[in-house]
Write a protein that holds these residues in place. Structure first.
Motif, PDB file in Angstrom:
ATOM      1  N   TYR A 251       0.391  -4.967  18.242  1.00 32.92           N
ATOM      2  CA  TYR A 251       0.080  -5.204  16.830  1.00 32.92           C
ATOM      3  C   TYR A 251      -1.305  -4.661  16.492  1.00 32.92           C
ATOM      4  N   VAL A 252      -1.384  -4.006  15.348  1.00 39.23           N
ATOM      5  CA  VAL A 252      -2.652  -3.524  14.804  1.00 39.23           C
ATOM      6  C   VAL A 252      -2.854  -4.190  13.453  1.00 39.23           C
ATOM      7  N   SER A 253      -3.966  -4.845  13.259  1.00 39.88           N
ATOM      8  CA  SER A 253      -4.237  -5.513  11.994  1.00 39.88           C
ATOM      9  C   SER A 253      -4.200  -4.500  10.850  1.00 39.88           C
ATOM     10  N   GLY A 254      -3.371  -4.777   9.850  1.00 37.13           N
ATOM     11  CA  GLY A 254      -3.240  -3.862   8.715  1.00 37.13           C
ATOM     12  C   GLY A 254      -1.968  -3.053   8.743  1.00 37.13           C
ATOM     13  N   MET A 255      -1.144  -3.217   9.802  1.00 33.84           N
ATOM     14  CA  MET A 255       0.066  -2.402   9.940  1.00 33.84           C
ATOM     15  C   MET A 255       1.274  -3.011   9.226  1.00 33.84           C
ATOM     16  N   ASP A 256       1.083  -4.144   8.562  1.00 32.18           N
ATOM     17  CA  ASP A 256       2.218  -4.855   7.972  1.00 32.18           C
ATOM     18  C   ASP A 256       2.836  -4.132   6.779  1.00 32.18           C
ATOM     19  N   ALA A 257       2.029  -3.418   6.023  1.00 33.30           N
ATOM     20  CA  ALA A 257       2.527  -2.763   4.807  1.00 33.30           C
ATOM     21  C   ALA A 257       2.156  -1.288   4.797  1.00 33.30           C
ATOM     22  N   SER A 258       2.948  -0.504   4.069  1.00 29.68           N
ATOM     23  CA  SER A 258       2.708   0.944   3.966  1.00 29.68           C
ATOM     24  C   SER A 258       1.442   1.228   3.164  1.00 29.68           C
ATOM     25  N   PHE A 259       0.795   2.339   3.469  1.00 36.98           N
ATOM     26  CA  PHE A 259      -0.394   2.748   2.718  1.00 36.98           C
ATOM     27  C   PHE A 259      -0.616   4.241   2.909  1.00 36.98           C
ATOM     28  N   THR A 260      -1.480   4.803   2.074  1.00 34.17           N
ATOM     29  CA  THR A 260      -1.846   6.223   2.151  1.00 34.17           C
ATOM     30  C   THR A 260      -3.359   6.343   2.101  1.00 34.17           C
ATOM     31  N   VAL A 261      -3.908   7.239   2.887  1.00 36.09           N
ATOM     32  CA  VAL A 261      -5.346   7.514   2.887  1.00 36.09           C
ATOM     33  C   VAL A 261      -5.553   8.959   2.452  1.00 36.09           C
ATOM     34  N   PHE A 262      -6.444   9.157   1.486  1.00 35.91           N
ATOM     35  CA  PHE A 262      -6.744  10.493   0.974  1.00 35.91           C
ATOM     36  C   PHE A 262      -8.133  10.921   1.428  1.00 35.91           C
ATOM     37  N   GLY A 263      -8.212  12.093   2.064  1.00 38.40           N
ATOM     38  CA  GLY A 263      -9.496  12.682   2.397  1.00 38.40           C
ATOM     39  C   GLY A 263      -9.858  13.672   1.293  1.00 38.40           C
ATOM     40  N   LEU A 264     -10.906  13.373   0.540  1.00 39.48           N
ATOM     41  CA  LEU A 264     -11.211  14.141  -0.672  1.00 39.48           C
ATOM     42  C   LEU A 264     -12.390  15.091  -0.481  1.00 39.48           C
ATOM     43  N   PRO A 265     -12.414  16.169  -1.276  1.00 40.71           N
ATOM     44  CA  PRO A 265     -13.539  17.105  -1.227  1.00 40.71           C
ATOM     45  C   PRO A 265     -14.728  16.556  -2.006  1.00 40.71           C
ATOM     46  N   GLN A 266     -15.890  17.108  -1.750  1.00 40.22           N
ATOM     47  CA  GLN A 266     -17.054  16.773  -2.574  1.00 40.22           C
ATOM     48  C   GLN A 266     -16.808  17.265  -4.002  1.00 40.22           C
ATOM     49  N   PRO A 267     -17.367  16.570  -5.005  1.00 46.05           N
ATOM     50  CA  PRO A 267     -18.327  15.469  -4.949  1.00 46.05           C
ATOM     51  C   PRO A 267     -17.661  14.093  -5.004  1.00 46.05           C
ATOM     52  N   TYR A 268     -16.365  14.028  -4.757  1.00 43.98           N
ATOM     53  CA  TYR A 268     -15.679  12.750  -4.808  1.00 43.98           C
ATOM     54  C   TYR A 268     -15.972  11.943  -3.548  1.00 43.98           C
ATOM     55  N   PRO A 269     -15.720  10.631  -3.591  1.00 43.97           N
ATOM     56  CA  PRO A 269     -15.864   9.827  -2.372  1.00 43.97           C
ATOM     57  C   PRO A 269     -15.027  10.433  -1.251  1.00 43.97           C
ATOM     58  N   ARG A 270     -15.549  10.410  -0.034  1.00 47.51           N
ATOM     59  CA  ARG A 270     -14.858  11.092   1.077  1.00 47.51           C
ATOM     60  C   ARG A 270     -13.489  10.495   1.358  1.00 47.51           C
ATOM     61  N   THR A 271     -13.365   9.185   1.213  1.00 49.98           N
ATOM     62  CA  THR A 271     -12.108   8.520   1.552  1.00 49.98           C
ATOM     63  C   THR A 271     -11.703   7.539   0.460  1.00 49.98           C
ATOM     64  N   VAL A 272     -10.446   7.630   0.045  1.00 50.99           N
ATOM     65  CA  VAL A 272      -9.845   6.682  -0.896  1.00 50.99           C
ATOM     66  C   VAL A 272      -8.462   6.356  -0.346  1.00 50.99           C
ATOM     67  N   ALA A 273      -8.020   5.130  -0.543  1.00 50.08           N
ATOM     68  CA  ALA A 273      -6.710   4.730  -0.041  1.00 50.08           C
ATOM     69  C   ALA A 273      -5.888   4.125  -1.171  1.00 50.08           C
ATOM     70  N   SER A 274      -4.572   4.073  -0.970  1.00 51.40           N
ATOM     71  CA  SER A 274      -3.702   3.435  -1.958  1.00 51.40           C
ATOM     72  C   SER A 274      -2.579   2.695  -1.256  1.00 51.40           C
ATOM     73  N   THR A 275      -2.177   1.613  -1.866  1.00 51.74           N
ATOM     74  CA  THR A 275      -1.010   0.860  -1.413  1.00 51.74           C
ATOM     75  C   THR A 275      -0.030   0.841  -2.581  1.00 51.74           C
ATOM     76  N   SER A 276       1.188   1.259  -2.332  1.00 51.28           N
ATOM     77  CA  SER A 276       2.176   1.393  -3.405  1.00 51.28           C
ATOM     78  C   SER A 276       3.158   0.232  -3.411  1.00 51.28           C
ATOM     79  N   HIS A 277       3.590  -0.107  -4.617  1.00 53.66           N
ATOM     80  CA  HIS A 277       4.631  -1.091  -4.815  1.00 53.66           C
ATOM     81  C   HIS A 277       5.799  -0.358  -5.480  1.00 53.66           C
ATOM     82  N   VAL A 278       6.766  -1.080  -6.013  1.00 48.75           N
ATOM     83  CA  VAL A 278       7.945  -0.412  -6.562  1.00 48.75           C
ATOM     84  C   VAL A 278       7.580   0.473  -7.746  1.00 48.75           C
TER      85      VAL A 278
END
Length: 278
Positions: free
Chosen positions: A212-239
């Motif tokens: 088990y890895v903490s945080g593995m219970d639900a689906s998610f996406t991580v975005f690696g963004l170019p400058q000047p945006y924040p380097r990392t943003v994540a999202s969790t989707s629902h229906v």
């Protein structure tokens, strides 16, 4: 009006430009002929300005470097409306958070998806998409809308056809066994598609025996963004919507994904496991 991530980030960048030049909101409002309240709301992402209005602000701030202007004006157009997703007659009424999610995906340098229960959109085949849409929306959905979802997801996938390194996906082993509807061919084609993604090094399977890895219970996406945006943003989707996570929360999701990627079967073993199920 719900402030979009796009409008908030645009407002923040424009506010930084104004602050760097030591200009006050009232001075700028007078110079460009805008209402003070409108400029203030714009900088807080609570109001969207037209392309021409953002151009006027850039002129007032003396921003003439073409690369910077093009980037900010492109963001202004996207903050105003994502025509690609909002102008199709059969497109659903997408939530602001879903539109932000689609936009993040379009500008990301790398997208990392974890599928805890279903195959993530970016690796779904048409038959799988159709089955999931019918399950999500029920008998009220019309075939034109189903076709829209199939076309939209395929359009999103195309950018990764030529740059496979830009996409990483981990799915749990249970995803491979989970029926979603449709016919047997759809399930077989979906497994075959996942196998090819594993061969390309894009996808790994997290085996049922994995710790088990903490945080593995639900689906998610991580975005690696170019400058000047924040380097990392994540999202969790629902229906029908999504939650966008910034700052420390996004970094936490990125850390969880890296742990899941390391715990998953290597590409060759993932492909072999999928082949056994076909």
């Amino acid at each position: 009006m719900v402030a979009s991530l796009r409008s908030r980030w645009l407002g923040q960048q424009m506010r930084d430009l104004r602050d760097d030049r030591g200009l006050t909101l009232r001075y700028v409002a007078v110079q460009v002929g805008f209402e003070y309240a409108d400029v203030k709301a714009f900088e807080h992402g609570e109001r969207v300005l037209h392309h021409a209005q953002v151009t006027a602000l850039l002129d007032a701030y003396g921003v003439y470097e073409q690369r910077v202007r093009d980037r900010l004006l492109s963001l202004a157009r996207d903050a105003f409306r994502l025509s690609r997703w909002e102008d199709d007659f059969y497109a659903p009424d997408l939530d602001v958070s879903m539109l932000d999610n689609l936009w993040l995906e379009s500008i990301a340098e790398r997208v990392s998806c974890y599928g805890a229960t279903l195959v993530p959109d970016l690796l779904r085949v048409s038959g799988y998409v159709e089955a999931v849409v019918h399950r999500d929306f029920g008998p009220a959905v019309v075939e034109e809308q189903v076709r829209w979802w199939v076309r939209a997801i395929r359009d999103r996938q195309e950018r990764f056809d030529g740059e496979p390194a830009g996409l990483r996906v981990v799915v749990t082993e249970s995803v491979l066994h989970r029926p979603v509807g449709g016919n047997g061919d759809a399930a077989r084609l979906q497994l075959a598609h996942l196998g090819k993604a594993a061969d390309r090094g894009q996808m790994r399977v997290l085996p049922s025996r994995a710790a088990y890895v903490s945080g593995m219970d639900a689906s998610f996406t991580v975005f690696g963004l170019p400058q000047p945006y924040p380097r990392t943003v994540a999202s969790t989707s629902h229906v029908h919507d999504a939650a966008v996570h910034e700052g420390q929360a996004a970094q936490s999701y990125a850390s969880v994904f890296d742990k899941l990627w390391a715990a998953a079967l290597p590409a060759s073993e993932s492909a072999a496991l999928i082949t056994e199920l076909m």
